[in-house]
Structure formats: structure tokens, C-alpha cells
Design a protein around this motif. Sequence first.
Motif, PDB file in Angstrom:
ATOM      1  N   THR A 174     -23.119  -0.526  26.060  1.00 31.83           N
ATOM      2  CA  THR A 174     -23.352   0.884  25.756  1.00 31.83           C
ATOM      3  C   THR A 174     -22.023   1.593  25.621  1.00 31.83           C
ATOM      4  O   THR A 174     -20.994   1.117  26.099  1.00 31.83           O
ATOM      5  CB  THR A 174     -24.177   1.561  26.862  1.00 31.83           C
ATOM      6  N   THR A 175     -22.078   2.754  25.015  1.00 31.14           N
ATOM      7  CA  THR A 175     -20.872   3.553  24.840  1.00 31.14           C
ATOM      8  C   THR A 175     -20.501   4.191  26.173  1.00 31.14           C
ATOM      9  O   THR A 175     -21.355   4.743  26.876  1.00 31.14           O
ATOM     10  CB  THR A 175     -21.121   4.660  23.800  1.00 31.14           C
ATOM     11  N   ALA A 176     -19.228   4.142  26.521  1.00 32.51           N
ATOM     12  CA  ALA A 176     -18.748   4.759  27.751  1.00 32.51           C
ATOM     13  C   ALA A 176     -18.868   6.277  27.639  1.00 32.51           C
ATOM     14  O   ALA A 176     -18.753   6.855  26.550  1.00 32.51           O
ATOM     15  CB  ALA A 176     -17.303   4.372  28.008  1.00 32.51           C
ATOM     16  N   ASN A 177     -19.105   6.949  28.772  1.00 30.71           N
ATOM     17  CA  ASN A 177     -19.247   8.406  28.789  1.00 30.71           C
ATOM     18  C   ASN A 177     -18.011   9.093  28.236  1.00 30.71           C
ATOM     19  O   ASN A 177     -18.113  10.096  27.528  1.00 30.71           O
ATOM     20  CB  ASN A 177     -19.522   8.900  30.211  1.00 30.71           C
ATOM     21  N   MET A 178     -16.850   8.589  28.586  1.00 33.29           N
ATOM     22  CA  MET A 178     -15.610   9.195  28.132  1.00 33.29           C
ATOM     23  C   MET A 178     -15.525   9.161  26.601  1.00 33.29           C
ATOM     24  O   MET A 178     -15.142  10.145  25.963  1.00 33.29           O
ATOM     25  CB  MET A 178     -14.407   8.450  28.727  1.00 33.29           C
ATOM     26  N   VAL A 179     -15.911   8.064  25.989  1.00 33.01           N
ATOM     27  CA  VAL A 179     -15.871   7.940  24.538  1.00 33.01           C
ATOM     28  C   VAL A 179     -16.899   8.867  23.900  1.00 33.01           C
ATOM     29  O   VAL A 179     -16.617   9.547  22.907  1.00 33.01           O
ATOM     30  CB  VAL A 179     -16.098   6.475  24.107  1.00 33.01           C
ATOM     31  N   ALA A 180     -18.102   8.936  24.463  1.00 31.90           N
ATOM     32  CA  ALA A 180     -19.145   9.812  23.932  1.00 31.90           C
ATOM     33  C   ALA A 180     -18.715  11.274  24.004  1.00 31.90           C
ATOM     34  O   ALA A 180     -18.909  12.038  23.049  1.00 31.90           O
ATOM     35  CB  ALA A 180     -20.449   9.593  24.697  1.00 31.90           C
ATOM     36  N   ASN A 181     -18.135  11.687  25.126  1.00 36.34           N
ATOM     37  CA  ASN A 181     -17.662  13.063  25.279  1.00 36.34           C
ATOM     38  C   ASN A 181     -16.536  13.362  24.302  1.00 36.34           C
ATOM     39  O   ASN A 181     -16.453  14.472  23.765  1.00 36.34           O
ATOM     40  CB  ASN A 181     -17.208  13.322  26.712  1.00 36.34           C
ATOM     41  N   HIS A 182     -15.668  12.400  24.080  1.00 38.23           N
ATOM     42  CA  HIS A 182     -14.560  12.587  23.141  1.00 38.23           C
ATOM     43  C   HIS A 182     -15.098  12.813  21.727  1.00 38.23           C
ATOM     44  O   HIS A 182     -14.612  13.676  20.995  1.00 38.23           O
ATOM     45  CB  HIS A 182     -13.632  11.367  23.181  1.00 38.23           C
ATOM     46  N   ARG A 183     -16.102  12.053  21.357  1.00 34.35           N
ATOM     47  CA  ARG A 183     -16.715  12.214  20.037  1.00 34.35           C
ATOM     48  C   ARG A 183     -17.353  13.594  19.896  1.00 34.35           C
ATOM     49  O   ARG A 183     -17.258  14.227  18.852  1.00 34.35           O
ATOM     50  CB  ARG A 183     -17.759  11.118  19.792  1.00 34.35           C
ATOM     51  N   LYS A 184     -18.019  14.052  20.958  1.00 38.26           N
ATOM     52  CA  LYS A 184     -18.652  15.380  20.923  1.00 38.26           C
ATOM     53  C   LYS A 184     -17.597  16.460  20.732  1.00 38.26           C
ATOM     54  O   LYS A 184     -17.783  17.401  19.961  1.00 38.26           O
ATOM     55  CB  LYS A 184     -19.446  15.633  22.203  1.00 38.26           C
ATOM     56  N   ARG A 185     -16.456  16.344  21.453  1.00 43.91           N
ATOM     57  CA  ARG A 185     -15.389  17.336  21.323  1.00 43.91           C
ATOM     58  C   ARG A 185     -14.811  17.317  19.916  1.00 43.91           C
ATOM     59  O   ARG A 185     -14.537  18.358  19.333  1.00 43.91           O
ATOM     60  CB  ARG A 185     -14.279  17.061  22.342  1.00 43.91           C
TER      61      ARG A 185
END
Length: 193
Positions: A174-185
Motif C-alpha cells: 500500500t501507499t505510505a501515508n507520507m507519500v499520500a499526504n505529499h501527493r495531496k499537498r
Amino acid sequence: MDNNYLSISDILVTNEKVPCKFLHDLPKMGFLDPSAAEDDLKAGSNVEIPLWLSESLYSRRPPLVSVELPKIYKDAYREILNADACTVDMHKLGQYFYEFGCYISKHDIKGEVGSTLINTFRQRFRMLLSASVSRDSLIALQPLSASERQRASAASKTEQALLDWLHSGDCVLTTANMVANHRKRKRAEMEMV
């Protein structure tokens, strides 16, 4: 090359014979030259001796021998290897071509042995890669040197372990939370512009 005292392959490599020219008379050493009729080994005698012995005699001060390049590292073979190394059956030419070459390269005044080793490996890398994934491994491994065979075998085992892990399905990636949050930003920043 780093000597490994307990390595069987290193023992086999250093047992390969190299042509040497004796620079001094050596009393009671005539047995090293099978064609010698005397007990003493005369200066100027050309004899093939194991690499470990030549290294020992060469490292003395003054050196007792001058080590010459074996035929597989001389110009004729170098030209063949530089032209197309993939056509050469390394198993027949020299099972320990790379390791032996590392030892011999310090006796190469021109420095061409080292570059030939690198160039040969670069050319043969694709062949090594295909041998590691080949289902008909006996034919694929036949022209490879001992070290190339070891690398192909290790690569094959690694690939099989990866396939086993991928097919086991124990752990879903799964995608790491840090990577997902970075994409959202990043997306939010792009929308603002």
C-alpha cells in the motif's frame, strides 16, 4: 584483489600457473623446471609456476622472478575479447578469468588487463542476465566462467524468491501515508495556481 585464505575458489585461482623468468640462480630448485637436468635453477630460466609461488618470489627484495602475462591476457586474446567477448567460451578459456586477471593485472605494465576485464564483463553482462533467467540453464551456463556461473545462480535464486514472495500474497503493498499526504499537498498547490 583481496586474498581470502579460506576461500576454495581463491585457492584454485592462485594455483593457476603463470610464466615466470628467474632473475637469479637458485640452488637446489631445479625441480621447478621439468626440462632442467641440473639440481640448480639457472638465471634466465623460463618456467610456469603457480601464482601463489610466483607472488612470493616476486615480492622478495630483490625479486627472484619476473612474472609474465599468461596467454589469455596477451594481445591476441585481448583483441578477441574486445571485439566480441560473448562468442568466447570462458569456461574453456579460463574458469577464473576475472579473479586470475585481478591478480595478474599488477604485472601488466601497460595496464590493459584491467580494462579488458571490465570491457569483457560489460559485454557479457546481457549473456549473464539471460543465463540467470533461462529455463534451459545447462546450455546457458556452459560458456560462462566459474564466477559468472555463481552470479547467474545467485540471480536465479533471487528471482525465484521474489516470484514466490509476490505469489504468496501475505503482505499487500500500500501507499505510505507520507507519500499520500505529499501527493495531496502537490495537488492542492497545482489547483491554487
